[in-house]
Motif scaffolding. Structure first.
Motif, PDB file in Angstrom:
ATOM      1  N   SER A   5       5.758 -12.186  -6.489  1.00 46.83           N
ATOM      2  CA  SER A   5       5.306 -11.747  -5.456  1.00 46.83           C
ATOM      3  C   SER A   5       4.182 -10.860  -5.697  1.00 46.83           C
ATOM      4  O   SER A   5       4.406 -10.126  -6.956  1.00 46.83           O
ATOM      5  CB  SER A   5       6.339 -10.868  -4.662  1.00 46.83           C
ATOM      6  N   ALA A   6       3.055 -10.890  -5.188  1.00 48.47           N
ATOM      7  CA  ALA A   6       1.863  -9.954  -5.223  1.00 48.47           C
ATOM      8  C   ALA A   6       2.642  -8.560  -5.007  1.00 48.47           C
ATOM      9  O   ALA A   6       3.540  -8.346  -3.806  1.00 48.47           O
ATOM     10  CB  ALA A   6       0.860 -10.230  -4.402  1.00 48.47           C
ATOM     11  N   ASP A   7       2.024  -7.575  -5.425  1.00 46.16           N
ATOM     12  CA  ASP A   7       2.014  -6.015  -4.964  1.00 46.16           C
ATOM     13  C   ASP A   7       0.800  -5.646  -4.867  1.00 46.16           C
ATOM     14  O   ASP A   7      -0.251  -6.067  -5.189  1.00 46.16           O
ATOM     15  CB  ASP A   7       2.645  -5.408  -6.332  1.00 46.16           C
ATOM     16  N   ASP A  10      -2.075  -5.867  -7.413  1.00 49.26           N
ATOM     17  CA  ASP A  10      -2.959  -7.258  -7.433  1.00 49.26           C
ATOM     18  C   ASP A  10      -3.864  -7.300  -6.616  1.00 49.26           C
ATOM     19  O   ASP A  10      -4.713  -8.267  -6.979  1.00 49.26           O
ATOM     20  CB  ASP A  10      -1.794  -8.103  -7.280  1.00 49.26           C
ATOM     21  N   LEU A  11      -4.163  -6.719  -5.597  1.00 50.78           N
ATOM     22  CA  LEU A  11      -4.987  -7.060  -4.358  1.00 50.78           C
ATOM     23  C   LEU A  11      -6.595  -6.902  -5.045  1.00 50.78           C
ATOM     24  O   LEU A  11      -7.318  -7.963  -4.784  1.00 50.78           O
ATOM     25  CB  LEU A  11      -4.883  -6.180  -3.111  1.00 50.78           C
ATOM     26  N   PRO A  12      -7.038  -5.954  -5.850  1.00 48.99           N
ATOM     27  CA  PRO A  12      -8.563  -6.162  -6.036  1.00 48.99           C
ATOM     28  C   PRO A  12      -8.812  -7.614  -6.967  1.00 48.99           C
ATOM     29  O   PRO A  12      -9.818  -8.045  -6.800  1.00 48.99           O
ATOM     30  CB  PRO A  12      -8.695  -4.762  -7.004  1.00 48.99           C
ATOM     31  N   ARG A  13      -7.850  -7.756  -7.833  1.00 47.10           N
ATOM     32  CA  ARG A  13      -7.978  -9.005  -8.498  1.00 47.10           C
ATOM     33  C   ARG A  13      -7.837 -10.269  -7.644  1.00 47.10           C
ATOM     34  O   ARG A  13      -8.672 -11.271  -7.827  1.00 47.10           O
ATOM     35  CB  ARG A  13      -6.780  -9.245  -9.653  1.00 47.10           C
ATOM     36  N   ILE A  14      -6.862 -10.323  -6.590  1.00 44.26           N
ATOM     37  CA  ILE A  14      -6.928 -11.259  -5.711  1.00 44.26           C
ATOM     38  C   ILE A  14      -8.147 -11.712  -4.929  1.00 44.26           C
ATOM     39  O   ILE A  14      -8.853 -12.477  -4.877  1.00 44.26           O
ATOM     40  CB  ILE A  14      -5.749 -11.308  -4.883  1.00 44.26           C
ATOM     41  N   ALA A  15      -8.839 -10.360  -4.428  1.00 40.29           N
ATOM     42  CA  ALA A  15     -10.068 -10.193  -3.895  1.00 40.29           C
ATOM     43  C   ALA A  15     -10.994 -10.687  -4.522  1.00 40.29           C
ATOM     44  O   ALA A  15     -11.914 -11.557  -4.087  1.00 40.29           O
ATOM     45  CB  ALA A  15     -10.307  -8.782  -3.306  1.00 40.29           C
ATOM     46  N   ALA A  16     -11.198 -10.589  -6.001  1.00 38.55           N
ATOM     47  CA  ALA A  16     -12.007 -10.812  -6.867  1.00 38.55           C
ATOM     48  C   ALA A  16     -12.059 -12.496  -7.030  1.00 38.55           C
ATOM     49  O   ALA A  16     -13.215 -13.184  -6.785  1.00 38.55           O
ATOM     50  CB  ALA A  16     -12.123 -10.314  -8.001  1.00 38.55           C
ATOM     51  N   ILE A  17     -11.193 -13.078  -7.031  1.00 36.35           N
ATOM     52  CA  ILE A  17     -10.795 -14.371  -7.176  1.00 36.35           C
ATOM     53  C   ILE A  17     -11.699 -15.077  -6.061  1.00 36.35           C
ATOM     54  O   ILE A  17     -12.354 -16.143  -5.996  1.00 36.35           O
ATOM     55  CB  ILE A  17      -9.592 -14.993  -7.697  1.00 36.35           C
ATOM     56  N   TYR A  18     -10.929 -14.514  -5.030  1.00 39.48           N
ATOM     57  CA  TYR A  18     -11.559 -15.406  -3.681  1.00 39.48           C
ATOM     58  C   TYR A  18     -13.059 -14.965  -3.302  1.00 39.48           C
ATOM     59  O   TYR A  18     -13.727 -16.005  -2.700  1.00 39.48           O
ATOM     60  CB  TYR A  18     -10.679 -14.607  -2.434  1.00 39.48           C
ATOM     61  N   ASP A  19     -13.366 -13.847  -3.648  1.00 40.64           N
ATOM     62  CA  ASP A  19     -14.727 -13.478  -3.463  1.00 40.64           C
ATOM     63  C   ASP A  19     -15.738 -14.461  -4.262  1.00 40.64           C
ATOM     64  O   ASP A  19     -16.859 -14.966  -3.704  1.00 40.64           O
ATOM     65  CB  ASP A  19     -15.321 -12.041  -3.800  1.00 40.64           C
ATOM     66  N   TYR A  38      -8.023  -6.965   4.516  1.00 42.40           N
ATOM     67  CA  TYR A  38      -7.869  -8.300   4.855  1.00 42.40           C
ATOM     68  C   TYR A  38      -6.506  -8.610   3.949  1.00 42.40           C
ATOM     69  O   TYR A  38      -5.371  -9.190   4.463  1.00 42.40           O
ATOM     70  CB  TYR A  38      -8.884  -9.227   4.547  1.00 42.40           C
ATOM     71  N   TRP A  39      -6.633  -8.373   2.687  1.00 41.89           N
ATOM     72  CA  TRP A  39      -5.466  -8.757   1.619  1.00 41.89           C
ATOM     73  C   TRP A  39      -4.130  -7.901   1.984  1.00 41.89           C
ATOM     74  O   TRP A  39      -3.299  -8.144   1.757  1.00 41.89           O
ATOM     75  CB  TRP A  39      -6.103  -8.476   0.231  1.00 41.89           C
ATOM     76  N   GLU A  40      -4.575  -6.472   2.243  1.00 44.83           N
ATOM     77  CA  GLU A  40      -3.368  -5.543   2.474  1.00 44.83           C
ATOM     78  C   GLU A  40      -2.763  -6.076   3.553  1.00 44.83           C
ATOM     79  O   GLU A  40      -1.335  -5.933   3.636  1.00 44.83           O
ATOM     80  CB  GLU A  40      -3.909  -4.011   2.663  1.00 44.83           C
ATOM     81  N   ALA A  41      -3.103  -6.636   4.755  1.00 48.13           N
ATOM     82  CA  ALA A  41      -2.700  -7.171   5.763  1.00 48.13           C
ATOM     83  C   ALA A  41      -1.776  -8.258   5.647  1.00 48.13           C
ATOM     84  O   ALA A  41      -0.635  -8.667   5.935  1.00 48.13           O
ATOM     85  CB  ALA A  41      -3.524  -7.226   6.942  1.00 48.13           C
ATOM     86  N   GLY A  49       8.527 -16.285   6.491  1.00 45.34           N
ATOM     87  CA  GLY A  49       7.675 -17.695   5.881  1.00 45.34           C
ATOM     88  C   GLY A  49       6.451 -17.239   5.357  1.00 45.34           C
ATOM     89  O   GLY A  49       5.825 -18.052   4.843  1.00 45.34           O
ATOM     90  N   ASP A  50       6.117 -15.834   5.496  1.00 49.94           N
ATOM     91  CA  ASP A  50       4.702 -15.556   5.044  1.00 49.94           C
ATOM     92  C   ASP A  50       4.941 -14.839   3.636  1.00 49.94           C
ATOM     93  O   ASP A  50       5.760 -14.166   3.568  1.00 49.94           O
ATOM     94  CB  ASP A  50       3.968 -14.346   5.957  1.00 49.94           C
ATOM     95  N   HIS A  51       4.367 -15.611   2.637  1.00 48.26           N
ATOM     96  CA  HIS A  51       4.352 -14.981   1.267  1.00 48.26           C
ATOM     97  C   HIS A  51       2.994 -14.841   0.622  1.00 48.26           C
ATOM     98  O   HIS A  51       2.132 -15.725   0.998  1.00 48.26           O
ATOM     99  CB  HIS A  51       5.213 -16.048   0.538  1.00 48.26           C
ATOM    100  N   LEU A  52       2.810 -14.050  -0.098  1.00 46.90           N
ATOM    101  CA  LEU A  52       1.590 -13.704  -1.325  1.00 46.90           C
ATOM    102  C   LEU A  52       2.267 -13.809  -2.477  1.00 46.90           C
ATOM    103  O   LEU A  52       2.995 -12.749  -2.940  1.00 46.90           O
ATOM    104  CB  LEU A  52       0.824 -12.639  -0.853  1.00 46.90           C
ATOM    105  N   LEU A  53       2.007 -14.757  -3.401  1.00 41.44           N
ATOM    106  CA  LEU A  53       2.232 -14.852  -4.867  1.00 41.44           C
ATOM    107  C   LEU A  53       1.112 -14.880  -5.703  1.00 41.44           C
ATOM    108  O   LEU A  53       0.131 -15.357  -5.259  1.00 41.44           O
ATOM    109  CB  LEU A  53       2.954 -16.395  -5.051  1.00 41.44           C
ATOM    110  N   VAL A  54       1.257 -14.316  -6.975  1.00 37.02           N
ATOM    111  CA  VAL A  54       0.476 -14.384  -7.903  1.00 37.02           C
ATOM    112  C   VAL A  54       1.181 -15.098  -9.135  1.00 37.02           C
ATOM    113  O   VAL A  54       2.164 -14.941  -9.511  1.00 37.02           O
ATOM    114  CB  VAL A  54      -0.082 -12.936  -8.192  1.00 37.02           C
ATOM    115  N   ALA A  55      -0.017 -15.519 -10.034  1.00 31.11           N
ATOM    116  CA  ALA A  55       0.126 -15.931 -11.328  1.00 31.11           C
ATOM    117  C   ALA A  55      -0.503 -15.168 -12.228  1.00 31.11           C
ATOM    118  O   ALA A  55      -1.626 -14.697 -11.931  1.00 31.11           O
ATOM    119  CB  ALA A  55      -0.455 -17.331 -11.410  1.00 31.11           C
TER     120      ALA A  55
END
Length: 162
Positions: A5-7, A10-19, A38-41, A49-55
């Motif tokens: 699960s993301a914490d 992780d959000l800045p890196r998630i945002a960078a991949i998406y951006d 957006y990612w914080e929300a 049923g809502d999940h945000l996972l990271v590898a």
């Protein structure tokens, strides 16, 4: 590699991949990178049923997957839309499959019935991933997105979980 699960860290890196995808690819129809809020929300969603996972590899986020509400009406509560995004350095190495395997396991445990994914075309790698995870192509929506000065089709893919 670890999938978890993301914490918030992780959000800045998630945002960078998406951006990077916003700026260079048709995998998203966003034209401007969304703010970190957006990612914080997405991370703080309490919808069933809502999940945000990271590898992660070597403690760095290299990809993520999420599930979210398909449509905001109650009859859709057991349907989720899913998506996966990967850093260019790990594409084609099984990271997307690992993320989806864990996400689909969680969605089954949540009692979700249907999972949908929208894939901008062409995207052979994403279609192959979804096919390998058991999804079927349900149809094509022609010319529904305008990005990079051209019209883009999307394919709708679905997987029944139960």
């Amino acid at each position: 590699m670890t999938v978890r699960s993301a914490d918030p860290a992780d959000l800045p890196r998630i945002a960078a991949i998406y951006d990077e995808q916003v700026r260079t690819a048709i995998s998203t129809f966003d034209l401007e990178p969304p703010p970190l809020s957006y990612w914080e929300a997405r991370l703080s969603s309490t919808a069933h049923g809502d999940h945000l996972l990271v590898a992660t590899a070597d403690d760095e986020v290299v990809g993520y997957a999420y599930s979210s509400t398909y449509r905001p009406r109650p009859a859709y509560n057991r349907t989720r839309e899913v998506s996966v995004y990967l850093d260019a350095s790990v594409r084609g190495r099984g990271v997307g499959r690992a993320l989806y395997d864990e996400l689909l396991t969680r969605l089954r445990a949540d009692g979700m019935h249907q999972v949908l994914a929208v894939i901008a075309l062409p995207n052979d790698a994403s279609e192959a991933l979804h096919r390998a995870c058991g999804f079927s192509r349900l149809g094509v929506l022609p010319e529904v997105g305008w990005k990079f000065d051209r019209w883009i089709d999307t394919a709708l893919w679905g997987l029944t979980l139960e």
